[in-house]
Design an enzyme around this catalytic site. Structure first.
Site, PDB file in Angstrom:
ATOM      1  N   GLU A  40      -7.948   1.275  -4.543  1.00 36.69           N
ATOM      2  CA  GLU A  40      -9.457   1.957  -4.633  1.00 36.69           C
ATOM      3  C   GLU A  40     -10.569   1.431  -3.835  1.00 36.69           C
ATOM      4  O   GLU A  40     -11.610   0.995  -4.458  1.00 36.69           O
ATOM      5  CB  GLU A  40      -9.815   2.008  -6.165  1.00 36.69           C
ATOM      6  N   GLU A 100      -1.559   5.056  -9.978  1.00 34.21           N
ATOM      7  CA  GLU A 100      -2.384   4.699 -11.200  1.00 34.21           C
ATOM      8  C   GLU A 100      -2.563   5.780 -12.172  1.00 34.21           C
ATOM      9  O   GLU A 100      -2.939   7.056 -11.533  1.00 34.21           O
ATOM     10  CB  GLU A 100      -3.690   3.941 -10.974  1.00 34.21           C
TER      11      GLU A 100
END
Ligand code: GAL
Length: 827
Positions: free
Chosen positions: A425, A501
């Protein structure tokens, strides 16, 4: 960059297998010494002037062994940031160690190797600077040769300067991984000096290609022989090779040896066949260095249609993300604690790990090699743009290339590692030019290792696709976007992708709030285990991801956030303060995560069984909640199973059978990208049942036959303590552990589901009580006390062996309860 992309594409197009092999390196302690350097360090947490000097008076310092994490000793306080676990992770601290080196080693190369120091480490020997490293997750070596005083006292001093909010979780603090002293001959194999691949593998034969670096530290040309011996998983020598070598003065040479192995035993998921290569350097027939490398023989291939292919067979990732801490033990590495975590994950059906969001301990990769779990090895959580004020962005320019190259050199030999992740991220995802950095990091990975693909976890969709950043990696990880898999695939038909994720569901073990609630209750600091309470806005129940994976068979699978609860990031408690880019502590005392199917002590929550129902094949059935309620109250009862049907009984009376795939449960799921409202889950069977004291039982059926059951009885008053050790035979090595589960039971042996009795521990004999815990994410009791309150009826005592063989006696007592004693044998 090597021509990985081209090679890789050709592999995919031609449908051939990308053939790989890996190993882990260890220097053999028996020959030229690689000494364990963990013992007898001195520690002081303070800003101290002159502590690097040999003459500095350290007589009052605390004596301890490393690996050591000072922050786990607490105390918990909301002066510290809850995102970092509410623990004192920052400040200046020093470690010193006195040691002597025999004059016989005058001509040797002497160095110290740290597996990880958290963080901002500066290393001195006898007052002289010999090295520094910012990133606590990577190992480094410092050459001490020219500063050693032979036959006299030498002092190594390490200054640490970790900062608050250097991570979004608990990093730990200290010399928290292993340390070795290396005494080498001038001609030797240096750190991370071998690289094993298997360019061809068939059932009948494998070619093992070993690149070995040989360093000549002397100011004269060296002639020698490199002999490499291959030992199979049964300990038999199966092949060898010998090569004459010449190394110019003060240089390094690399030699490649190709060795054929007949009928290779392949490394695979749950088939952890490990070979080893012993590399010997001989001069005039005398061995001057020996280096051992563990490796596996396996093929991996990533295919846009069939997914991840291991040894020719597709494997879906049933993966977990994991942070590196070990719960009540903190971040200080321990092999057994790591192994226990991954064994529990394996029993949940896990076959893959993503080391979020940093290089793991070497011990974690050894465990995965030995258990047969594939690994995504991840480098960074930040590049140049900050997520937290003191994050990696401050160090990126200076260190990223070395850190990334070193991670790959260190880990490329583990057969478990199947992908390199360049980041999680990262905020460059939203920047127009972000792809440039992604390409740069991707190229570094392929330069170091052209046998594995790269990946990263992307949460900005479609931004990271629009700016082409996602296209820089070989395999695209998508965080929390189950509703978009189809779109991603249809718009990028050649893309290989997976859920890097997923879920981020939160819950507290054994806690049930009725009536069912969908918003977490602030006043309790606990989240209900019916697992449909919303957490962060991107989170959703596991069911949603199961469904998305089924609908999108081209996805390689998923990595849930996370396998084990971890210290810090106590979401959904604790908010984000955008003005400081930090986090506030309004929801104190919440100080550790609620995300995982297993709590911080390693006790499974109900969600553990929901994953089992999808990921294991052995018949199982689970039922929740506990069975201690008010008479007549209507209880939503959930069952998780991999059987075809489940029948529910209360006190012998059937409430009917429910059929998997036909009967559904409406659960609340509200998250980004999902229409608000109820979600129809086919993964849970449910009944609404009026509570009646007694027992509740679920029976799982396959083909109409009863195959498994689970029963919970209404518990009476707490009456006794019951201790259960995970191992009663441990090693007398000063580091091995026994995890002792403490249950508060009624007089008939039923778990008292809401008991919170205070339990006192006494450990006698050849062991010590090293930590206690109870899995309550909002408890401020110290992990080092010799007492603990039970949480939802359970707590944990972790016992560590001394170096002496003998018996360890563990006694647990509590006011008003019958006590319990167990014996552990340490050999
Ligand atoms: C993700 C992040 C993880 C963790 C998780 C919690 O966005 O990558 O590190 O913070 O959220 O849900």
């Amino acid at each position: 960059m090597k021509n990985f992309k081209l090679y890789y594409t050709i592999c995919i197009l031609a449908g051939t297998l990308l053939v790989m092999s890996c190993q882990s390196n260890t220097k053999k302690p028996s020959f030229v010494a690689d000494q364990n350097f963990n013992k007898d360090w001195l520690f002081q947490k303070d800003t101290i002037v002159g502590a690097e000097n040999s003459s500095f008076d350290d007589s009052g310092w605390r004596k301890l062994n490393v690996p050591h994490d000072w922050a786990i000793e607490g105390p918990f306080s909301n002066v510290h940031n809850a995102r970092n676990g509410g623990l004192p992770i920052d400040g200046i601290a020093w470690y010193r160690k006195h040691f002597t080196i025999d004059e016989a080693h005058q001509n040797k190369q002497i160095s110290v190797e740290f597996d990880g120091v958290m963080d901002n480490a500066t290393v001195y020997i006898n007052g002289k600077f010999v090295g520094e490293r910012h990133y606590g997750y990577i190992g480094f070596e410092c050459d001490l040769t020219s500063h050693i005083k032979f036959g006299e006292d030498n002092v190594i001093a390490v200054k640490l300067a970790p900062e608050v909010l250097s991570e979004r979780w608990y990093p730990g603090a200290g010399i928290y991984r292993n340390v070795r002293l290396k005494i080498n001959n001038a001609l030797h194999i240096p750190q991370w000096g071998t690289f094993v691949t298997t360019p061809t593998v068939t059932d009948r034969q494998a070619t093992v290609s070993i690149k070995t670096k040989i360093k000549n530290a002397r100011n004269a040309l060296a002639k020698a022989t490199l002999e490499t011996i291959i030992i199979d998983p049964n300990g038999t020598i199966v092949a060898s090779a010998s090569e004459a070598i010449t190394v110019e003065k003060t240089t390094e040479n690399e030699v490649t040896q190709n060795i054929e192995i007949d009928n290779p035993l392949k490394w695979g998921i749950y088939e952890p066949n490990l070979y080893s290569a012993t590399s010997q350097i001989k001069v005039g027939g005398v061995i001057v260095d020996e280096y051992k490398t563990e490796f596996g023989i396996r093929t991996i291939h990533f295919n846009k249609e069939k997914g991840f292919i291991l040894n020719g067979k597709p494997v879906e990732f049933n993966g977990v993300c994991m942070h590196h801490d070990l719960g009540p033990l903190g971040a200080a590495v321990n092999y057994r604690a790591t192994e226990r975590q991954m064994q529990m994950m394996k029993d949940m059906g896990v076959n893959a790990l993503r080391t979020s969001h940093n290089p793991p301990s070497t011990e974690m990769l050894q465990v995965c090699d030995r258990l047969g779990i594939v690994v995504i090895d991840e480098a960074f959580d930040e590049w140049k743009i900050a997520k937290v004020p003191n994050g990696y962005h401050k160090y990126f320019d200076k260190w990223h290339e070395k850190d990334l190259r070193d991670m790959i050199k260190r880990d490329r030999n583990h057969p478990s590692v199947v992908m390199w992740s360049i980041g999680n991220e990262i905020l460059e995802q939203s920047k127009k030019d972000g792809w440039k950095l992604a390409k740069h990091l991707n190229d570094i990975c392929h330069d170091e290792d052209d046998s594995r693909p790269t990946t990263a976890g992307f949460n900005y969709y479609p931004a990271s696709f629009e700016n082409k950043l996602a296209y820089q990696v070989d395999v695209v990880g998508v965080n929390y976007k189950p509703s978009f898999y189809g779109e991603i695939r249809s718009q990028n038909p050649d893309m290989i992708y997976y859920g890097s994720e997923t879920s981020s569901q939160t819950s507290s073990r054994g806690v049930y709030h009725l009536p069912l609630e969908y918003k977490h209750r602030k006043e309790t600091f606990q989240v209900s285990s019916h697992d449909e309470t919303t957490g962060p806005k991107w989170a959703y129940p596991p069911d949603v991801e199961f469904d998305a994976q089924e609908q999108n068979p081209t996805s390689l699978g998923e990595f849930i956030w996370t396998g084990f609860d971890y210290l810090g990031e106590p979401t959904p408690y604790g908010g984000r303060d955008n003005s400081t880019n930090g986090y506030w502590n309004d929801d104190w005392p919440s100080r550790s995560s609620y995300f995982a199917p297993v709590d911080l002590c390693g006790f499974p929550k109900d969600r553990y069984y929901l994953y089992q129902s999808q990921w294991i094949t052995e018949p199982m059935v689970h039922v929740l909640p506990h069975w201690n309620w008010k008479e007549g109250m209507i209880i939503p009862v959930y069952s998780y199973t991999n059987c075809e049907e489940v029948e529910l009984f209360v006190n012998g009376k059937s409430f009917g059978k429910k059929v998997k795939g036909k009967d559904f449960t409406m659960i609340h799921a509200e998250y980004n990208g999902f229409e608000k409202g109820m979600y129809k889950s086919k993964y849970r069977l449910s009944w609404n049942v009026p509570f009646e004291k007694g027992n509740i039982k679920v029976v799982g059926y396959i083909g109409g036959k009863e195959v498994t059951t689970k029963e919970i009885k209404t518990a009476g008053k707490p009456a006794k303590i019951k201790l259960n050790a995970d191992r009663i035979d441990i090693n007398a090595d000063g580091v091995d552990l026994s995890f002792v589960t403490v249950r508060i039971e009624d007089k008939d042996g039923n778990l008292c589901p809401e008991a919170s009795n205070l339990v006192n521990f006494n450990v006698e004999g050849e062991g010590t009580l090293t930590a206690v815990g109870n899995g309550n994410a909002a408890s401020l009791e110290a992990f080092q006390e010799n007492y603990r309150k039970a949480f939802s009826g359970q707590c944990l005592a972790i016992v560590k062996a001394t170096e002496n063989a003998g018996t360890i006696k563990v006694t647990a007592t509590s006011n008003g309860l019958e006590s319990d004693v167990i014996s552990i044998i340490s050999k």
